[in-house]
Scaffold this active site. Sequence first.
Site, PDB file in Angstrom:
ATOM      1  N   HIS A 101       0.867  -1.176   0.000  1.00  0.00           N
ATOM      2  CA  HIS A 101       0.000   0.000   0.000  1.00  0.00           C
ATOM      3  C   HIS A 101       0.909   1.232   0.000  1.00  0.00           C
ATOM      4  CE1 HIS A 101      -2.602  -2.909   2.197  1.00  0.00           C
ATOM      5  NE2 HIS A 101      -3.620  -2.227   1.722  1.00  0.00           N
ATOM      6  N   ASP A 104       2.075   2.480   3.471  1.00  0.00           N
ATOM      7  CA  ASP A 104       2.982   1.619   4.222  1.00  0.00           C
ATOM      8  C   ASP A 104       4.430   1.735   3.775  1.00  0.00           C
ATOM      9  OD1 ASP A 104       0.802   0.471   5.650  1.00  0.00           O
ATOM     10  OD2 ASP A 104       0.344  -0.683   3.867  1.00  0.00           O
TER      11      ASP A 104
END
Length: 435
Positions: A101, A104
């Site tokens: 993601h 992240d």
Amino acid sequence: MTSGFFDAVAPATFEGPDSTNPMAFRHYNPDEMVMGKRMEDHLRFAVAYWHSFAWEGGDPFGDQTFIRPWHPQDDMGRAKMKADVAFEMFERLGAPYFCWHDADVRPEGANLSESIDRLNEITDYFAEKMEGAKVGCLWGTANMFSHRRWMSGASTNPDPDVFAYAAATVKSCMDATQKLGGENYVLWGGREGYETLLNTDMGRELDHMGAFLNMVVEYKHKIGFKGQILVEPKPQEPSKHQYDYDAATCIGFLRKYGLENEVKLNLEQGHAILAGHSFEHEIAVATSEGMLGSIDMNRNDYQSGWDTDQFPNNVPEVALCYYHILKAGGLGLGGTNFDAKLRRQSLDAEDLIAAHVGGMDICARGLKAAAAMIEDGGLEDALSERYAGWDGAEAQAMLKSDLASISERVLGGGIEPQPRSGRQEILENYVSRFV
């Protein structure tokens, strides 16, 4: 130069089923041939960047337990340190893929422009590291559920500015995924739903989500992205009522908005459990419609009511999942992504390697069991026997007949059907022979 985080942990190797080494593979041999194909090419393992490296060990009732060298994750220096550790772990596991993601892999910027700059910087860093590594990008995605701006949804948000922000975010993540050679792009609508109908126009929100996904598909073709676009079903948590409830709901949504030939499903075991299904069921629904794209492999704790995202440890469950995957021709461009995280008490670097080794072994054992069942043919024989009556010409003609004609045949022929055993226990015993 290495980060030093995994210095005390040796690379995982295949030692065979008699090994007692918890850090070695007992069943996962990448080069072993299963149904004419290398095991690695069947399973296509991926490490989830978020749970493995970004998660800090919190849960709904407690804060951070993991103290990592890259915490707090608030500057690009630590983001690159985290990437160094990640690629060291990919190498130790021999994992062919990873997934990410945006939130992240890079810290949030002061505005979207800065966040995109940081995403481009870190994915450029990934690209450099991938040149010397045997790891690819299975898929990328945008985190449009954690930040407070997404509290009322992304594409379904009542504020058009949030819809626009989401569109710009997804564009940047699709660009980054293509740059890394990603084979898929996933949309996970964690906030695409509602808490109460008192403030929700459901029809409008669904139309907006359909329009958004059509824009994603249009952009895929515009930039020449060759991978799959995937959506990931989940019934609840964080939203009370989510529009992407399960595989069947998503397939109906895709058909409504003309996307059934453009978008497939990324299915997760834990989400299947939250929806009241088995993972086997969700995979069978998707494969029956030709819409399985990829899977997230994990498990939930059956005593807990939330998505615990534990590593898989149930061979019979996993075997039945791969049974349906193999019957459908395999995962194609998809893979087996470990959307799973350590327990809060598992603090060591060794724990992170051991968790993946165990999960990969469970999947390998399940795959081999699934292949053995397919080659033996027992389940297919049982299905053929159970539905044999439908193979006759009269039964097939009935499907094109009408109620009045069928009724006349039943009454005239004195048809009085008697129930037949489904033989479930016998079939469960059959499966047990292989697992």
